[in-house]
Design an enzyme around this catalytic site. Structure first.
Site, PDB file in Angstrom:
ATOM      1  N   HIS A   1      -6.588 -17.984 -18.836  1.00  0.00           N
ATOM      2  CA  HIS A   1      -6.611 -16.964 -19.884  1.00  0.00           C
ATOM      3  C   HIS A   1      -5.542 -15.886 -19.662  1.00  0.00           C
ATOM      4  CE1 HIS A   1      -8.991 -15.360 -23.257  1.00  0.00           C
ATOM      5  NE2 HIS A   1      -8.799 -14.153 -22.762  1.00  0.00           N
TER       6      HIS A   1
ATOM      7  N   SER B   1      -6.806 -13.739 -27.321  1.00  0.00           N
ATOM      8  CA  SER B   1      -8.170 -13.347 -26.953  1.00  0.00           C
ATOM      9  C   SER B   1      -8.757 -12.453 -28.046  1.00  0.00           C
ATOM     10  CB  SER B   1      -8.154 -12.670 -25.579  1.00  0.00           C
ATOM     11  OG  SER B   1      -9.438 -12.561 -25.031  1.00  0.00           O
TER      12      SER B   1
ATOM     13  N   ASP C   1      -9.476 -22.069 -18.864  1.00  0.00           N
ATOM     14  CA  ASP C   1      -9.867 -20.716 -19.255  1.00  0.00           C
ATOM     15  C   ASP C   1     -11.347 -20.505 -18.935  1.00  0.00           C
ATOM     16  OD1 ASP C   1     -10.655 -18.409 -20.688  1.00  0.00           O
ATOM     17  OD2 ASP C   1      -9.149 -18.766 -22.233  1.00  0.00           O
TER      18      ASP C   1
END
Length: 249
Positions: A227, A149, A193
């Site tokens: 995620h 991320s 995600d």
């Protein structure tokens, strides 16, 4: 630069440790985690830096991903810093989950009141490696960097601004202006995600840029994954192996 050990736990034959120190770049106390594999007891090992995502501390990766088994197998010292300065008492630094505390973005701030403390790029690429090289059994010539991320973006920023410093890279960021040494990129992306579906992540743009620059990139869109750290834990061994291929060559 004095280090204070916060914790030490035996894990897959090695030691998972957490330290605290006073950072010159960030002007505050910082914590970082370091895993020492069994091989570190008898010689210097490659150093692999992990950069975490928004809201994380040094604890998330070491307690949730299960990376230590692969790091032990491949003999890698893995370093995981915090994601921002802490306790700087800057107005507004705790107002949002994606700006300020826990959200340093691995860049050097350029505006007041942030620029005195929010210097995560310099911390990650200069101060922390110097600290690690001076205090742990690592080979400074064998370094690599990866992340998730915000940390995936940060890892590639660090790599692209320092050609040749890191052996392999694992992140998502535009690469159109890159003209340094050869790099080899591995990206896993969860198909479910939420940041992908709402347009905050743009992997197609990144892949197109790599193709244009003839930079090797393996992009794997993983069906059913989101995620979270469940996603990270599923594929972390592949990424450790990817870096070990170059670090142990």
């Amino acid at each position: 630069m004095a280090l204070k050990q916060i914790s030490s736990n035996r894990c897959f034959g090695g030691l998972q440790k957490v330290f605290e120190h006073s950072s010159v770049e960030l002007k505050c106390k910082m914590k970082f985690a370091v895993y020492l594999p069994p091989q570190a007891e008898s010689g210097k090992c490659p150093a692999l830096y992990w950069l975490s995502g928004l809201t994380c501390t040094e604890q998330n990766f070491i307690s949730k991903s299960g990376y230590q088994q692969a790091a032990s197998e491949h003999g890698l010292v893995v370093i995981a810093p915090d994601t921002s300065p802490r306790g700087c008492n800057i107005k507004g630094e705790d107002d949002s989950w994606d700006f300020g505390t826990g959200a340093g973005f691995y860049v050097n701030a350029t505006e007041d009141p942030w620029k005195a403390n929010y210097r995560m790029y310099s911390y990650v690429t200069e101060e922390l490696p110097q600290l690690i090289n001076a205090n742990f059994p690592v080979d400074p010539q064998r370094m690599s960097i990866f992340g998730h991320s915000m940390g995936g973006h940060g890892a590639l920023i660090c790599a692209l601004k320092n050609p040749g410093k890191y052996r392999a890279y694992d992140a998502t960021c535009l690469v159109k202006a890159y003209s340094g040494s050869q790099i080899d990129i591995l990206i896993d992306q969860g198909k479910d995600d939420e940041f992908l579906s709402n347009g905050q992540l743009l992997p197609d743009n990144f892949i197109a840029a790599c193709t244009e620059k003839k930079i090797p990139v393996v992009f794997r869109l993983q069906e059913g994954y989101d995620h979270s750290y469940y996603f990270i834990a599923t594929f972390i061994a592949d990424h450790i192996r990817h870096h070990a291929k170059y670090l142990n060559a």
